[in-house]
Design a protein around this motif. Structure first.
Motif, PDB file in Angstrom:
ATOM      1  N   SER A 520       0.820  -1.212   0.000  1.00 13.53           N
ATOM      2  CA  SER A 520       0.000   0.000   0.000  1.00 13.53           C
ATOM      3  C   SER A 520       0.852   1.259   0.000  1.00 13.53           C
ATOM      4  O   SER A 520       0.432   2.310  -0.501  1.00 13.53           O
ATOM      5  N   LEU A 521       2.065   1.181   0.549  1.00 12.66           N
ATOM      6  CA  LEU A 521       2.942   2.355   0.598  1.00 12.66           C
ATOM      7  C   LEU A 521       3.735   2.556  -0.685  1.00 12.66           C
ATOM      8  O   LEU A 521       4.465   3.545  -0.809  1.00 12.66           O
ATOM      9  N   ALA A 522       3.586   1.647  -1.638  1.00 13.63           N
ATOM     10  CA  ALA A 522       4.397   1.699  -2.859  1.00 13.63           C
ATOM     11  C   ALA A 522       4.316   3.040  -3.589  1.00 13.63           C
ATOM     12  O   ALA A 522       5.351   3.562  -4.034  1.00 13.63           O
ATOM     13  N   PRO A 523       3.126   3.639  -3.754  1.00 15.35           N
ATOM     14  CA  PRO A 523       3.104   4.948  -4.444  1.00 15.35           C
ATOM     15  C   PRO A 523       3.915   6.016  -3.717  1.00 15.35           C
ATOM     16  O   PRO A 523       4.596   6.833  -4.358  1.00 15.35           O
ATOM     17  N   LEU A 524       3.860   6.029  -2.381  1.00 13.04           N
ATOM     18  CA  LEU A 524       4.614   7.016  -1.616  1.00 13.04           C
ATOM     19  C   LEU A 524       6.112   6.768  -1.725  1.00 13.04           C
ATOM     20  O   LEU A 524       6.909   7.709  -1.853  1.00 13.04           O
ATOM     21  N   LEU A 525       6.518   5.472  -1.685  1.00 11.96           N
ATOM     22  CA  LEU A 525       7.939   5.142  -1.729  1.00 11.96           C
ATOM     23  C   LEU A 525       8.488   5.244  -3.148  1.00 11.96           C
ATOM     24  O   LEU A 525       9.572   5.792  -3.374  1.00 11.96           O
ATOM     25  N   GLY A 526       7.716   4.726  -4.124  1.00  9.13           N
ATOM     26  CA  GLY A 526       8.203   4.729  -5.497  1.00  9.13           C
ATOM     27  C   GLY A 526       8.315   6.112  -6.101  1.00  9.13           C
ATOM     28  O   GLY A 526       9.151   6.357  -6.977  1.00  9.13           O
ATOM     29  N   SER A 527       7.477   7.039  -5.644  1.00 12.20           N
ATOM     30  CA  SER A 527       7.507   8.394  -6.197  1.00 12.20           C
ATOM     31  C   SER A 527       8.576   9.270  -5.566  1.00 12.20           C
ATOM     32  O   SER A 527       8.944  10.306  -6.126  1.00 12.20           O
ATOM     33  N   GLY A 528       9.075   8.883  -4.402  1.00 16.61           N
ATOM     34  CA  GLY A 528      10.037   9.713  -3.685  1.00 16.61           C
ATOM     35  C   GLY A 528       9.413  10.890  -2.962  1.00 16.61           C
ATOM     36  O   GLY A 528      10.108  11.844  -2.600  1.00 16.61           O
ATOM     37  N   ALA A 529       8.090  10.819  -2.735  1.00 19.38           N
ATOM     38  CA  ALA A 529       7.397  11.951  -2.110  1.00 19.38           C
ATOM     39  C   ALA A 529       7.652  12.051  -0.614  1.00 19.38           C
ATOM     40  O   ALA A 529       7.444  13.118  -0.023  1.00 19.38           O
ATOM     41  N   LEU A 530       8.087  10.961   0.021  1.00 22.14           N
ATOM     42  CA  LEU A 530       8.316  10.985   1.469  1.00 22.14           C
ATOM     43  C   LEU A 530       9.678  11.576   1.792  1.00 22.14           C
ATOM     44  O   LEU A 530      10.673  11.298   1.114  1.00 22.14           O
ATOM     45  N   ARG A 531       9.705  12.370   2.845  1.00 22.71           N
ATOM     46  CA  ARG A 531      10.983  12.891   3.331  1.00 22.71           C
ATOM     47  C   ARG A 531      11.686  11.877   4.213  1.00 22.71           C
ATOM     48  O   ARG A 531      12.906  11.873   4.316  1.00 22.71           O
ATOM     49  N   GLU A 532      10.917  11.012   4.876  1.00 21.55           N
ATOM     50  CA  GLU A 532      11.485   9.988   5.748  1.00 21.55           C
ATOM     51  C   GLU A 532      10.879   8.643   5.392  1.00 21.55           C
ATOM     52  O   GLU A 532       9.665   8.532   5.193  1.00 21.55           O
ATOM     53  N   LEU A 533      11.705   7.610   5.310  1.00 24.85           N
ATOM     54  CA  LEU A 533      11.229   6.273   4.983  1.00 24.85           C
ATOM     55  C   LEU A 533      10.532   5.648   6.190  1.00 24.85           C
ATOM     56  O   LEU A 533      10.770   6.045   7.338  1.00 24.85           O
ATOM     57  N   PRO A 534       9.649   4.672   5.962  1.00 21.56           N
ATOM     58  CA  PRO A 534       8.982   3.998   7.089  1.00 21.56           C
ATOM     59  C   PRO A 534      10.004   3.364   8.025  1.00 21.56           C
ATOM     60  O   PRO A 534      11.041   2.842   7.583  1.00 21.56           O
ATOM     61  N   VAL A 535       9.725   3.409   9.328  1.00 25.53           N
ATOM     62  CA  VAL A 535      10.636   2.837  10.315  1.00 25.53           C
ATOM     63  C   VAL A 535      10.119   1.465  10.731  1.00 25.53           C
ATOM     64  O   VAL A 535       8.935   1.295  11.023  1.00 25.53           O
ATOM     65  N   PRO A 536      10.990   0.454  10.744  1.00 20.53           N
ATOM     66  CA  PRO A 536      10.564  -0.900  11.116  1.00 20.53           C
ATOM     67  C   PRO A 536      10.899  -1.222  12.568  1.00 20.53           C
ATOM     68  O   PRO A 536      11.725  -0.562  13.205  1.00 20.53           O
ATOM     69  N   GLY A 537      10.282  -2.284  13.088  1.00 21.44           N
ATOM     70  CA  GLY A 537      10.635  -2.874  14.363  1.00 21.44           C
ATOM     71  C   GLY A 537      10.325  -2.029  15.584  1.00 21.44           C
ATOM     72  O   GLY A 537      10.046  -0.830  15.487  1.00 21.44           O
ATOM     73  N   PRO A 538      10.387  -2.646  16.751  1.00 24.53           N
ATOM     74  CA  PRO A 538      10.108  -1.939  18.012  1.00 24.53           C
ATOM     75  C   PRO A 538      11.033  -0.749  18.250  1.00 24.53           C
ATOM     76  O   PRO A 538      10.619   0.259  18.809  1.00 24.53           O
ATOM     77  N   GLU A 539      12.291  -0.854  17.810  1.00 28.24           N
ATOM     78  CA  GLU A 539      13.218   0.254  18.033  1.00 28.24           C
ATOM     79  C   GLU A 539      12.817   1.475  17.199  1.00 28.24           C
ATOM     80  O   GLU A 539      12.901   2.614  17.663  1.00 28.24           O
ATOM     81  N   GLY A 540      12.366   1.235  15.994  1.00 31.15           N
ATOM     82  CA  GLY A 540      11.879   2.328  15.180  1.00 31.15           C
ATOM     83  C   GLY A 540      10.647   2.979  15.775  1.00 31.15           C
ATOM     84  O   GLY A 540      10.486   4.212  15.727  1.00 31.15           O
ATOM     85  N   VAL A 541       9.752   2.164  16.356  1.00 29.88           N
ATOM     86  CA  VAL A 541       8.572   2.697  17.043  1.00 29.88           C
ATOM     87  C   VAL A 541       9.003   3.607  18.180  1.00 29.88           C
ATOM     88  O   VAL A 541       8.501   4.732  18.336  1.00 29.88           O
ATOM     89  N   ARG A 542       9.964   3.109  18.983  1.00 32.82           N
ATOM     90  CA  ARG A 542      10.404   3.878  20.151  1.00 32.82           C
ATOM     91  C   ARG A 542      11.015   5.209  19.745  1.00 32.82           C
ATOM     92  O   ARG A 542      10.677   6.262  20.298  1.00 32.82           O
ATOM     93  N   GLN A 543      11.907   5.199  18.754  1.00 30.63           N
ATOM     94  CA  GLN A 543      12.591   6.425  18.358  1.00 30.63           C
ATOM     95  C   GLN A 543      11.616   7.460  17.775  1.00 30.63           C
ATOM     96  O   GLN A 543      11.703   8.656  18.081  1.00 30.63           O
ATOM     97  N   THR A 544      10.694   6.998  16.952  1.00 24.97           N
ATOM     98  CA  THR A 544       9.747   7.931  16.333  1.00 24.97           C
ATOM     99  C   THR A 544       8.836   8.561  17.370  1.00 24.97           C
ATOM    100  O   THR A 544       8.590   9.778  17.348  1.00 24.97           O
ATOM    101  N   LEU A 545       8.318   7.756  18.288  1.00 27.59           N
ATOM    102  CA  LEU A 545       7.432   8.287  19.320  1.00 27.59           C
ATOM    103  C   LEU A 545       8.174   9.231  20.250  1.00 27.59           C
ATOM    104  O   LEU A 545       7.620  10.259  20.672  1.00 27.59           O
ATOM    105  N   GLU A 546       9.427   8.901  20.579  1.00 27.89           N
ATOM    106  CA  GLU A 546      10.224   9.793  21.431  1.00 27.89           C
ATOM    107  C   GLU A 546      10.415  11.147  20.753  1.00 27.89           C
ATOM    108  O   GLU A 546      10.276  12.203  21.379  1.00 27.89           O
ATOM    109  N   LYS A 547      10.727  11.136  19.457  1.00 26.81           N
ATOM    110  CA  LYS A 547      10.983  12.380  18.736  1.00 26.81           C
ATOM    111  C   LYS A 547       9.728  13.258  18.681  1.00 26.81           C
ATOM    112  O   LYS A 547       9.790  14.470  18.940  1.00 26.81           O
ATOM    113  N   LEU A 548       8.581  12.658  18.387  1.00 26.61           N
ATOM    114  CA  LEU A 548       7.361  13.446  18.280  1.00 26.61           C
ATOM    115  C   LEU A 548       6.846  13.888  19.650  1.00 26.61           C
ATOM    116  O   LEU A 548       6.313  14.999  19.785  1.00 26.61           O
ATOM    117  N   THR A 549       7.010  13.046  20.656  1.00 27.84           N
ATOM    118  CA  THR A 549       6.613  13.447  22.007  1.00 27.84           C
ATOM    119  C   THR A 549       7.444  14.634  22.475  1.00 27.84           C
ATOM    120  O   THR A 549       6.921  15.586  23.079  1.00 27.84           O
TER     121      THR A 549
END
Length: 682
Positions: A520-549
């Motif tokens: 489902s994310l292919a259009p966003l990834l294939g077009s290069g429209a995203l500034r940041e790529l999706p983050v995988p795994g629990p560590e990616g969850v932790r880092q993203t939530l910490e940054k936004l919090t």
């Protein structure tokens, strides 16, 4: 002559079928209790509230709102009822105000079914109260009167019910509050209103009020309102801006108040309109003359009517005029359908009463007279239903004609993906005022689809439900396909947000712990429209939530201290959108707490949440996540009748904003977004 009441004053009621109109500026709960000659409720069933909105002779709204209409038929009330108390209460547990002190003084008016005002009352001097009995309709001998009460309760709804003699007041208050919270969670929020508009709400039901002109006096305080213009608008109106010269336009497309007082004209400027139809328990709907037009606008093909015109609503810009016109169509269809449903209910109720009357007497139960009475009762029922259906079909036809003109004229932010405007797409230089999240329709007019427009920036997060919904469509799709469609719906919404905002004004963060959303994310990834790529795994969850919090905390502190210029230079000042796939996979208790924090506090400081999740998958967390689900606006990846309008609370079928099958429009638009981002160095 309209009576403007003060606390304790009463006024005779010349009619038995009434409407009670309430305006408070912010959402409140409206209900009514039935009381005996001692002023007591005899049983819990003697109250109409959002969880049980209908009683004999009484109908109240199904959800909290800033504007309400209650329908009362005094002749249909039980014989033991001597009083009807109109109550207001603040919804609890939804982040709203805790007391009436922070709200505009509630304005309550009793009107006839034709909108003619009989009496009004502005409830003033409320401070620590969270519930209030605004008005009392009471019977003296064979006459009914209305009294301005204004009795407030700091203990809220439970204290009010207990004062009326209900033994289990706390239990009933909890039931009502839970129903209200559920209703607010599924409601499409109406456009916001300006403070100047709310100050003029006393004029919206028309009529001069003694020596006081409500267009020049703030009805909440009684003080002069120098900014008040001549416009009035009905429940659920849109926000509007001040025009040059100080007059503020009505942006609902329903017209303005007359300059000399008298009834407010709600019709759209330059449009003809049908006579008002009753919306209470006795809507004796009659066919409208052929030269009238529907509430939504001019119809086609009838003599003397104006043809529908795109942007035929007040506003500063074409975008604002189209936005207000779409919301006007939304409200018109809601109210036309409500009138039709009320008419059908009335026809069925009357037929049942007439049949019961025939059957109640053993002597008239059989024979030719009984058969004739039954035939006549059914004929009356069919005639009333046919008349109501004819009026609805007329309204829908005229709204369809308006939709056919409006839809092609919508800008990118409001347009469907199959709109030709996307073929000439260019990255905008300014942010839009609103965005389309899909389409809404009702069963009685399934072919008419109203664009679901929400204001930007978003005031609440979104939840794309990847599990089984309440609609028929979801039961016909297997769970794997639902998850796939949910992912595509989220991508379509993200793509639109990126496409309708200027380059760099929106940053998207995507959490995909298991990598299951790659397709489902292919259009966003294939077009290069995203500034940041999706983050995988629990560590990616932790880092993203910490940054936004951290971002939410920093911006909140800077705003509160008035030191926004001291924010760190590396802080991204763009609007932030966090997309969470496969929740709760990869989330621990701390991450869940942070997610709830972002959902509650984030929108106010530019951090928005879009979740793709099945609520059943999160059951392991228990009720701790219930507030999170209520905070988010639930959307479905398949047609589903779960959303409610903010006026009468119909269950609307929602259709997601997916591009046509096989279309390349979404990918083409995202490539242009990516090219613009590259050109601007973002």
């Amino acid at each position: 002559m309209t009576a403007e009441l003060v606390r304790g004053q009463n006024h005779p009621l010349p009619a038995r079928r009434l409407e009670i109109r309430i305006s408070t500026g912010k959402p409140v709960v409206a209900g009514a209790t039935l009381n005996d000659e001692r002023g007591l409720m005899r049983e819990p069933d003697w109250i109409a509230h959002p969880a049980r909105p209908n009683l004999p002779g009484l109908e109240v709204p199904r959800q909290a709102a800033a504007d309400h209409r209650l329908a009362v038929d005094l002749e249909a009330l039980p014989e033991a009822v001597h009083r009807v108390n109109v109550l207001l209460a603040l919804p609890t547990g939804v982040g709203g105000p805790a007391t009436f002190a922070t709200l505009a003084s509630p304005f309550v008016a009793v009107t006839g079914l034709d909108g003619t005002e009989i009496a009004s009352y502005t409830v003033i001097e409320l401070t620590e109260e969270s519930a209030v009995v605004a008005l009392e309709l009471y019977r003296r001998n064979d006459a009914w009167k209305v009294r301005a009460v204004g009795q407030g309760y700091a203990g809220g709804l439970a204290a009010m019910l207990a004062d009326q003699g209900l033994p289990q007041a706390e239990v009933l208050a909890t039931t009502i509050n839970e129903a209200v919270a559920a209703g607010m969670a599924r409601s499409v929020a109406p456009p916001p209103r300006s403070e100047g508009d709310r100050a003029r709400r006393g004029a919206t039901v028309g009529g001069a009020r003694g020596a006081v002109d409500p267009r020049t006096v703030d009805p909440r305080t009684g003080s002069p309102n120098s900014a008040a213009g001549p416009s009035g608008s009905p429940a659920g109106e849109s926000a509007h801006t001040t025009e040059p010269g100080g007059a503020e336009p009505d942006t609902t497309g329903r017209g303005a108040a007359p300059a000399s007082g008298g009834p407010i004209n709600y019709q759209h400027p330059r449009r003809k309109k049908a006579e008002p139809r009753p919306s209470g328990p006795d809507p004796r709907t009659a066919p409208a003359p052929e030269t009238t037009a529907a509430p939504g606008g001019g119809g086609a093909g009838q003599a003397g009517q104006h043809q529908p015109v795109a942007g035929d609503a007040p506003g500063w810009s074409p975008e604002e005029r189209l936005y207000n016109q779409v919301w006007g169509m939304f409200e018109d269809l809601a109210r036309s359908t409500a009138a039709y449903r009320s008419a059908v209910d009335f026809a069925e109720s009357r037929m049942e009463q007439e049949l019961d009357k025939v059957l109640s007497d053993p002597r008239s139960r059989v024979g030719d007279a009984a058969d004739a009475a039954r035939t006549e009762a059914r004929a009356k029922h069919n005639r009333l239903v046919d008349e109501a259906r004819a009026v609805l079909e007329r309204d829908v036809a005229q709204l369809m004609a308006e939709s056919e003109v409006v839809e092609p004229a919508l800008p990118h932010a409001f347009a469907r993906w199959d709109n030709p405007c996307w073929q000439g797409y260019r990255v905008p230089m300014e942010s839009p005022m609103a965005m389309r999240l899909g389409d809404l329709s009702l069963g009685e007019s399934a072919l008419l689809r109203i664009p679901m427009l929400v204001r930007l920036p978003l005031e609440r997060g979104l939840w794309i439900d990847s599990g089984r919904g309440s609609g028929v469509e979801s039961s016909l799709v297997d769970s794997g396909e639902l998850r796939r469609l949910a992912g595509h719906t989220a991508t379509a919404i993200v793509a639109r947000l990126l496409a309708v905002n200027p380059v760099g004004d929106f940053t998207v963060h995507i959490i995909d712990p298991a990598g299951s959303a790659a397709e489902s994310l292919a259009p966003l990834l294939g077009s290069g429209a995203l500034r940041e790529l999706p983050v995988p795994g629990p560590e990616g969850v932790r880092q993203t939530l910490e940054k936004l919090t951290r971002r939410v905390d920093l911006v909140q502190m800077a705003v509160r201290s008035g030191a926004t210029d001291s924010l760190p230079p590396d802080l991204d000042t763009a609007e932030q959108l966090l997309v969470v796939h496969d929740f709760p996979h990869g989330f621990d208790d701390r991450a869940v707490t942070q997610l709830r924090y972002l959902a509650d506090e984030g929108p106010a400081v530019g951090v928005n949440l879009l979740m793709v999740a099945d609520r059943e998958d999160a059951r392991a967390y228990g009720p701790v996540l219930d507030p999170l689900w209520r905070t988010l606006l639930r959307l479905s990846p398949v047609p589903d009748d779960h959303l409610a309008d903010p006026w009468v609370g119909h269950a609307w079928t929602y259709e997601p904003p997916l591009p046509p099958e096989g279309s390349e429009v979404l990918l083409s638009v995202l490539r242009k977004v990516a090219a613009a981002r590259e050109a601007y160095g973002h």
